[in-house]
Design an enzyme around this catalytic site. Structure first.
Site, short mmCIF file in Angstrom:
data_model
loop_
_atom_site.label_atom_id
_atom_site.label_comp_id
_atom_site.label_asym_id
_atom_site.label_seq_id
_atom_site.Cartn_x
_atom_site.Cartn_y
_atom_site.Cartn_z
N HIS A 1 0.91 -1.21 0.10
CA HIS A 1 0.18 -0.10 0.00
C HIS A 1 0.80 1.24 -0.07
O HIS A 1 1.58 1.41 1.04
CB HIS A 1 -0.98 0.00 1.40
CG HIS A 1 -2.03 0.93 1.22
ND1 HIS A 1 -1.88 2.02 2.30
CD2 HIS A 1 -2.94 1.35 0.39
CE1 HIS A 1 -2.68 2.86 2.12
NE2 HIS A 1 -3.48 2.62 1.16
N HIS B 1 -0.61 10.45 -3.03
CA HIS B 1 -2.14 9.82 -2.67
C HIS B 1 -3.18 11.04 -2.55
O HIS B 1 -4.50 10.54 -2.88
CB HIS B 1 -1.85 9.36 -1.21
CG HIS B 1 -3.18 8.91 -0.74
ND1 HIS B 1 -4.03 9.57 0.26
CD2 HIS B 1 -3.96 7.63 -0.78
CE1 HIS B 1 -5.11 8.97 0.48
NE2 HIS B 1 -5.06 7.57 -0.11
N GLU C 1 1.44 -0.61 -5.45
CA GLU C 1 0.41 0.35 -5.62
C GLU C 1 1.02 1.69 -5.79
O GLU C 1 1.75 2.26 -5.18
CB GLU C 1 -0.65 0.50 -4.33
CG GLU C 1 -1.81 1.22 -4.68
CD GLU C 1 -2.47 2.18 -3.52
OE1 GLU C 1 -1.77 2.53 -2.43
OE2 GLU C 1 -3.67 2.58 -3.39
N GLU D 1 -4.06 3.52 -9.06
CA GLU D 1 -5.49 4.09 -8.73
C GLU D 1 -5.53 5.26 -9.23
O GLU D 1 -4.89 6.25 -9.23
CB GLU D 1 -5.65 4.36 -7.01
CG GLU D 1 -6.88 5.00 -6.75
CD GLU D 1 -7.36 4.93 -5.34
OE1 GLU D 1 -6.45 4.40 -4.74
OE2 GLU D 1 -8.25 5.79 -5.10
#
Ligand code: CA
Length: 345
Positions: free
Chosen positions: A36, A78, A63, A169
């Site tokens: 993560h 992020h 990730e 993402e």
């Protein structure tokens, strides 16, 4: 390495791919460990150093969260803000918006490259969010572009001979669209340019916004597995109320455009009974019924859900009791160890 020479390099890195279909869900396969934001329990999140460490401890996937700069360069970050993980406030004073935040989309890639990345901290106090982790503002780190990161991981796969995949993402597509940018298209182009799209089994694309996730395959021709992150309130309401039929109906709709779901731990772990039994939700079983993978977030050794008493217990609930297909971990080494022991046991 410039873009022109990357094609030849990619041929060398991804030589043997013939099957470009999304592999089916195999319930018997070993669960995957997704680092993560890299091995963020040990090194500042989303730095290349955090990805190298995650690769070295045997993570299956690394990730990357992606946002865009003003000039449309995808960077690995992020938040849509820069101020919780960099020295932007010191280096570019006055460049914040009315809310006091420094938005990545207000800075060029050239400016982002001038920043020093740090362990995550509270902008108001400068204090670490996780005090036991890497010290704030110590040593020297930077914020990578998506292209740099994907080249970096491909390079590690090449030099070590061990393959880790990427798990990308798309952050806040609606916010980016309102700023005139198509983040999904830009990210898919970068994945393609760096050769990663040649083997869909090494890539996952994840997003919270169902409108965008739905768009990936239907409109943008994405051939890689898509994971619908479960952020909307309805999911927590459905699992808490135990409305299994409604839950299955919702998951059936997700199956039309996605290959799996990414629930929060709170969607899976409901309570701890007085006798110590950890009560879980029907979400994993319902998702598997519809051939959807389940990859929950986030395993944190220093921030456990209140319903469990140890990291081992959390691992046990997720992988043994619930049978999830993988999980996001800030401490991928510890999760890798648990899964390897599971396999032997
Ligand atoms: Ca993420």
């Amino acid at each position: 390495m410039n873009h022109a020479s990357y094609g030849a390099f990619a041929d060398e890195l991804f030589p043997s791919v013939t099957d470009c279909t999304v592999p089916p869900l195999m319930p018997s396969t070993r669960p995957i460990v997704i680092a993560h934001r890299g091995a963020s329990g040990y090194l500042p999140e989303h730095t290349l150093e955090a990805k190298a460490y995650a690769h070295a401890v045997g993570s299956d996937f690394l990730e990357q969260d992606v946002v865009l700069t003003r000039d449309g360069v995808p960077i690995v970050l992020h938040d849509i803000h820069l101020d919780t993980v960099s020295d932007v406030a010191r280096k570019f004073p006055g460049r914040h918006r009315e809310d006091g935040r420094f938005y990545a989309i207000d800075f060029t890639w050239d400016e982002v490259q001038q920043l020093r990345a740090s362990e995550r901290f509270q902008p108001a106090t400068g204090k670490a969010v996780y005090p036991g982790r890497f010290p704030v503002n110590q040593s020297r780190f930077s914020i990578p572009s998506l292209q740099e990161e994907l080249e970096f991981i491909a390079g590690l796969n090449f030099s070590t001979g061990r393959t880790a995949g990427i798990y990308t993402e798309l952050k806040q597509p609606r916010f980016h669209r309102e700023a005139g940018q198509d983040i999904s298209k830009i990210v898919l182009d970068t994945i393609s340019k760096t050769g990663w799209d040649r083997n869909p089994s090494q890539v996952f694309i994840q997003c919270f916004e169902p409108i965008e996730t739905r768009r990936l395959k239907s409109e943008l021709g994405c051939r890689m597995p898509v994971i619908q992150l479960l952020g909307e309130d309805k999911w927590i309401e459905l699992v808490k109320a135990g409305r299994v039929t409604d839950l299955e109906k919702e998951l059936e709709q997700v199956r039309e455009y996605a290959d799996g779901v990414g629930p929060a731990l709170g969607h899976l772990i409901l309570s701890r009974e007085p006798d110590g039994f950890v009560r879980t939700s029907p979400l994993v079983e319902a998702a598997h019924k519809h051939q959807l993978r389940v990859h929950p977030w986030t395993i944190r050794a220093d921030d456990l859900p209140k319903q469990v008493t140890s990291l081992d217990e959390l691992h046990d609930v997720l992988f043994t009791q619930l049978g999830v297909d993988g999980a996001f971990s800030d401490f991928p080494d510890l999760t890798v160890h648990f899964i390897h022991d599971l396999k032997r046991g």
